[in-house]
Enzyme design. Structure first.
Site, PDB file in Angstrom:
ATOM      1  N   LYS A 288     -15.908 -15.952  -9.107  1.00 44.19           N
ATOM      2  CA  LYS A 288     -15.171 -17.138  -9.563  1.00 44.19           C
ATOM      3  C   LYS A 288     -14.927 -18.046  -8.378  1.00 44.19           C
ATOM      4  O   LYS A 288     -14.237 -17.667  -7.427  1.00 44.19           O
ATOM      5  CB  LYS A 288     -13.830 -16.727 -10.167  1.00 44.19           C
TER       6      LYS A 288
ATOM      7  N   GLU B 187      -7.724   2.414   1.757  1.00 47.87           N
ATOM      8  CA  GLU B 187      -7.146   2.014   0.478  1.00 47.87           C
ATOM      9  C   GLU B 187      -7.899   0.805  -0.051  1.00 47.87           C
ATOM     10  O   GLU B 187      -8.144  -0.137   0.681  1.00 47.87           O
ATOM     11  CB  GLU B 187      -5.670   1.652   0.722  1.00 47.87           C
TER      12      GLU B 187
ATOM     13  N   GLY C 133     -13.182 -20.968  -6.248  1.00 47.96           N
ATOM     14  CA  GLY C 133     -11.756 -21.299  -6.193  1.00 47.96           C
ATOM     15  C   GLY C 133     -11.410 -22.029  -4.909  1.00 47.96           C
ATOM     16  O   GLY C 133     -12.282 -22.628  -4.269  1.00 47.96           O
TER      17      GLY C 133
ATOM     18  N   PHE D  83     -16.062 -11.024  -8.880  1.00 44.60           N
ATOM     19  CA  PHE D  83     -15.970 -11.754  -7.610  1.00 44.60           C
ATOM     20  C   PHE D  83     -16.959 -12.905  -7.522  1.00 44.60           C
ATOM     21  O   PHE D  83     -17.590 -13.138  -6.505  1.00 44.60           O
ATOM     22  CB  PHE D  83     -16.124 -10.783  -6.419  1.00 44.60           C
TER      23      PHE D  83
ATOM     24  N   LYS E  35      -7.859 -11.321   7.306  1.00 43.82           N
ATOM     25  CA  LYS E  35      -7.561 -10.459   8.465  1.00 43.82           C
ATOM     26  C   LYS E  35      -8.719  -9.487   8.751  1.00 43.82           C
ATOM     27  O   LYS E  35      -9.149  -9.344   9.896  1.00 43.82           O
ATOM     28  CB  LYS E  35      -6.291  -9.672   8.145  1.00 43.82           C
TER      29      LYS E  35
ATOM     30  N   CYS F 227      -5.661  -9.207   3.178  1.00 43.20           N
ATOM     31  CA  CYS F 227      -6.808  -8.376   3.606  1.00 43.20           C
ATOM     32  C   CYS F 227      -8.045  -9.160   4.046  1.00 43.20           C
ATOM     33  O   CYS F 227      -8.494  -9.016   5.181  1.00 43.20           O
ATOM     34  CB  CYS F 227      -7.195  -7.417   2.489  1.00 43.20           C
TER      35      CYS F 227
ATOM     36  N   VAL G  42       0.835  -1.207   0.000  1.00 49.80           N
ATOM     37  CA  VAL G  42       0.000   0.000   0.000  1.00 49.80           C
ATOM     38  C   VAL G  42       0.871   1.258   0.000  1.00 49.80           C
ATOM     39  O   VAL G  42       0.693   2.164  -0.819  1.00 49.80           O
ATOM     40  CB  VAL G  42      -0.967  -0.002   1.215  1.00 49.80           C
TER      41      VAL G  42
ATOM     42  N   LEU H 186      -6.915  -0.662  -3.116  1.00 49.33           N
ATOM     43  CA  LEU H 186      -6.143  -1.280  -4.202  1.00 49.33           C
ATOM     44  C   LEU H 186      -6.012  -2.790  -3.997  1.00 49.33           C
ATOM     45  O   LEU H 186      -5.996  -3.281  -2.873  1.00 49.33           O
ATOM     46  CB  LEU H 186      -4.763  -0.641  -4.334  1.00 49.33           C
TER      47      LEU H 186
HETATM   48  C1  UDX Z   1      -8.555  -7.074  -1.571  1.00 47.25           C
HETATM   49  C2  UDX Z   1      -9.613  -6.066  -2.025  1.00 47.25           C
HETATM   50  O1  UDX Z   1     -10.091  -6.408  -3.320  1.00 47.25           O
HETATM   51  C3  UDX Z   1      -9.035  -4.659  -2.030  1.00 47.25           C
HETATM   52  O2  UDX Z   1     -10.046  -3.728  -2.378  1.00 47.25           O
HETATM   53  C4  UDX Z   1      -8.501  -4.369  -0.624  1.00 47.25           C
HETATM   54  O3  UDX Z   1      -7.906  -3.108  -0.594  1.00 47.25           O
HETATM   55  C5  UDX Z   1      -7.498  -5.413  -0.205  1.00 47.25           C
HETATM   56  O4  UDX Z   1      -8.075  -6.712  -0.304  1.00 47.25           O
HETATM   57  P1  UDX Z   1      -6.454  -8.312  -2.647  1.00 47.25           P
HETATM   58  O5  UDX Z   1      -6.357  -9.049  -1.349  1.00 47.25           O
HETATM   59  O6  UDX Z   1      -5.226  -7.714  -3.225  1.00 47.25           O
HETATM   60  O7  UDX Z   1      -7.512  -7.104  -2.524  1.00 47.25           O
HETATM   61  O8  UDX Z   1      -7.022  -9.339  -3.736  1.00 47.25           O
HETATM   62  P2  UDX Z   1      -8.408  -9.597  -4.504  1.00 47.25           P
HETATM   63  O9  UDX Z   1      -8.181  -9.490  -5.950  1.00 47.25           O
HETATM   64  O10 UDX Z   1      -9.504  -8.809  -3.922  1.00 47.25           O
HETATM   65  O11 UDX Z   1      -8.629 -11.163  -4.171  1.00 47.25           O
HETATM   66  C6  UDX Z   1      -8.812 -11.606  -2.832  1.00 47.25           C
HETATM   67  C7  UDX Z   1      -8.970 -13.106  -2.793  1.00 47.25           C
HETATM   68  O12 UDX Z   1     -10.183 -13.514  -3.418  1.00 47.25           O
HETATM   69  C8  UDX Z   1      -7.860 -13.867  -3.510  1.00 47.25           C
HETATM   70  O13 UDX Z   1      -7.522 -14.985  -2.753  1.00 47.25           O
HETATM   71  C9  UDX Z   1      -8.493 -14.287  -4.828  1.00 47.25           C
HETATM   72  O14 UDX Z   1      -7.922 -15.433  -5.395  1.00 47.25           O
HETATM   73  C10 UDX Z   1      -9.932 -14.524  -4.386  1.00 47.25           C
HETATM   74  N1  UDX Z   1     -10.915 -14.395  -5.468  1.00 47.25           N
HETATM   75  C11 UDX Z   1     -11.173 -13.189  -6.028  1.00 47.25           C
HETATM   76  C12 UDX Z   1     -11.602 -15.521  -5.879  1.00 47.25           C
HETATM   77  O15 UDX Z   1     -11.416 -16.640  -5.380  1.00 47.25           O
HETATM   78  N2  UDX Z   1     -12.560 -15.381  -6.848  1.00 47.25           N
HETATM   79  C13 UDX Z   1     -12.842 -14.190  -7.429  1.00 47.25           C
HETATM   80  O16 UDX Z   1     -13.747 -14.142  -8.302  1.00 47.25           O
HETATM   81  C14 UDX Z   1     -12.125 -13.048  -7.014  1.00 47.25           C
END
Ligand code: UDX
Length: 456
Positions: free
Chosen positions: A273, A171, A275, A271, A285, A282, A32, A173
């Site tokens: 998908k 944030e 998995g 969001f 936690k 994030c 960040v 991101l």
């Molecule tokens: C997340 C939030 O999106 C972001 O806004 C915040 O600031 C920090 O936390 P990040 O942890 O970087 O970001 O990853 P993100 O792309 O959100 O994915 C989070 C988790 O969800 C990953 O483990 C990813 O594999 C999973 N995921 C995401 C899925 O299993 N399926 C999806 O469709 C999308």
């Protein structure tokens, strides 16, 4: 007369530019802080990025970026060339030299699930001991609800609290697209003192001028926005993962289900998908921290609690899928693990589903051959003794089973007939639904993915 008008216009333009360029420090150079610092610099501000980790700062000063983040290396190089971006481990000086101090230190999960604020309070103390003029403290770190409100009383033990104004600017991101997300955010949230927010609106004027929506509110509401956003996304993922398990059972295609529901604008297609369960620094936690905060306030958050439970079960479910493929006989088998990062485009392995998955393989005395394009080095701290392969094919050689845990594009484009030749038995578990089921069928792989999805 004309010269006078021109002179007047020049003065306005000149003073506007002066006002626009602010003196900023960003304390904490993680995912960040580093991205925030580089982006603020690209908006034209003078930015000092500071961190107590001297080796990190040394690397940054030698143009070595300690994290993998697409576009960041180029952005930092450009901003350094423009002389707008500095790196230092001298935090007291960074504080003295700036009018706005962004704090972006880690707030990791403690053993009891609460956020560990040691680093945040250490920075606040340093600010208290080095303040030389009025400052705006802008918190970027995700902090438990009520933390920002407590900053002024905390600092008033050291300094006159009139010297500081506190703003919370969460944030949003995502790792892997952090630069893009910071330069093109969906919204900007400011919580706190109105006067300070006015100054911060100037900090982000380049984005605000591009019509990025801005919400200004109080500190507590802004803190809640951050948690509620992450919790909502985490719940959405647990929802689709649970639907995927059900689809597996009834032989429905969860990919099509996700498409079918995602076309409803109220639901949205992102969001969705299925998995191996969400990971990263994030969602796990922040979900836990929000649950803790709610518990303290006698407010059970049933839906969020269920989503955390579903997520914890998801990796076990995935592991059971592998056991089923192997007829419950994993003992001593060689397993190729493709993907160690918690998602693609990052080298971050924090709370990666690969960690519990590998631990489970170890319990079965498996020989683990792991490959990730960039996250292996980070995973070596967690698992120094597994085999790290340098490419997909090396990892798959003589494997009894292949498991895909991260959706790296190179895994989706893998040469499956070559894999079939290399492995001992053509067994594949695709936890990201990226491998063509058509090709797997043609090559007579024994395979499964998450939610019985047909993948082209
Ligand atoms: C997340 C939030 O999106 C972001 O806004 C915040 O600031 C920090 O936390 P990040 O942890 O970087 O970001 O990853 P993100 O792309 O959100 O994915 C989070 C988790 O969800 C990953 O483990 C990813 O594999 C999973 N995921 C995401 C899925 O299993 N399926 C999806 O469709 C999308």
């Amino acid at each position: 007369m004309k010269v006078g008008v021109l002179f007047f216009i020049l003065i306005i333009v000149f003073s506007y530019n002066i006002n626009c360029s602010q003196k900023i420090s960003v304390i904490g150079t993680g995912y960040v802080g580093l991205v925030t610092g580089a982006c603020l610099s690209s908006f034209g501000h003078k930015v000092i990025c500071a961190d107590i980790d001297t080796s990190k700062i040394q690397k940054l000063n030698n143009n070595i970026i300690p994290i993998y983040e697409p576009g960041l290396t180029e952005l930092i190089a450009k901003e350094r060339q423009e002389n707008r971006l500095l790196f230092t481990s001298d935090i007291p000086n960074a504080i003295k030299e700036s009018d706005i101090i962004f704090i972006a230190v880690g707030t990791p999960m403690s053993a009891d699930g609460s956020a560990d604020l040691t680093a945040l309070y250490a920075v606040l103390e340093t600010i208290g001991h080095n303040i030389n003029s009025p400052k705006i403290i802008c918190i970027k770190s995700t902090v438990p609800i009520g933390t920002c409100k407590s900053i002024k009383p905390f600092l008033s033990k050291i300094i006159n609290q009139k010297l500081i104004k506190v703003v919370f600017n969460p944030e949003f991101l995502r790792e892997g697209s952090a630069v893009q997300d910071s330069l093109h955010p969906d919204r900007i949230i400011f919580g706190g003192s109105k006067k300070a927010i006015n100054v911060l609106q100037d900090t982000f004027i380049s984005l605000i001028n591009k019509n990025v929506p801005v919400i200004t509110t109080d500190l507590t509401t802004a803190e809640m926005i951050k948690y509620a956003a992450n919790a909502f996304l985490a719940i959405k993922l647990s929802y689709i993962n649970e639907m995927a398990q059900f689809c597996d059972k009834i032989k429905a295609d969860c990919g099509v289900v996700a498409q079918g529901i995602g076309l409803d604008k109220r639901i949205g297609n992102l969001f969705l998908k299925p998995g191996p369960g969400y990971g990263g620094s994030c969602f796990p936690k922040d979900s836990q921290a929000l649950l803790n905060s709610a518990k303290k306030n006698d407010m059970p958050l049933h839906i969020l609690k269920a989503s955390v439970k579903v997520n914890n079960k998801q990796i076990k479910y995935i592991f059971n899928q592998l056991l089923n493929l192997m007829d419950n006989n994993l003992h001593g088998k060689t397993v190729a693990v493709l993907g160690l990062a918690f998602k693609a485009n990052t080298d971050d392995v924090r709370y990666s589903p690969a960690i519990p998955f590998i631990k489970n393989l170890q319990k079965h005395n498996c020989i683990i051959k792991a490959y990730d394009p960039i996250a292996s080095e980070n995973m070596k701290h967690e698992f120094p003794d597994i085999i790290y392969s340098t490419n997909i094919y090396d990892a798959c050689k003589n494997a009894d089973a292949v498991v895909i845990l991260t959706e790296w594009p190179e895994f989706a484009n893998v040469d499956l007939s070559l894999i079939k030749d290399l492995v001992k038995t053509p067994i594949l578990l695709d936890t990201r639904n990226i491998i063509s089921t058509e090709i797997l069928d043609n090559l007579e792989f024994n395979y499964t993915n998450v939610g019985n999805c047909k993948v082209k």
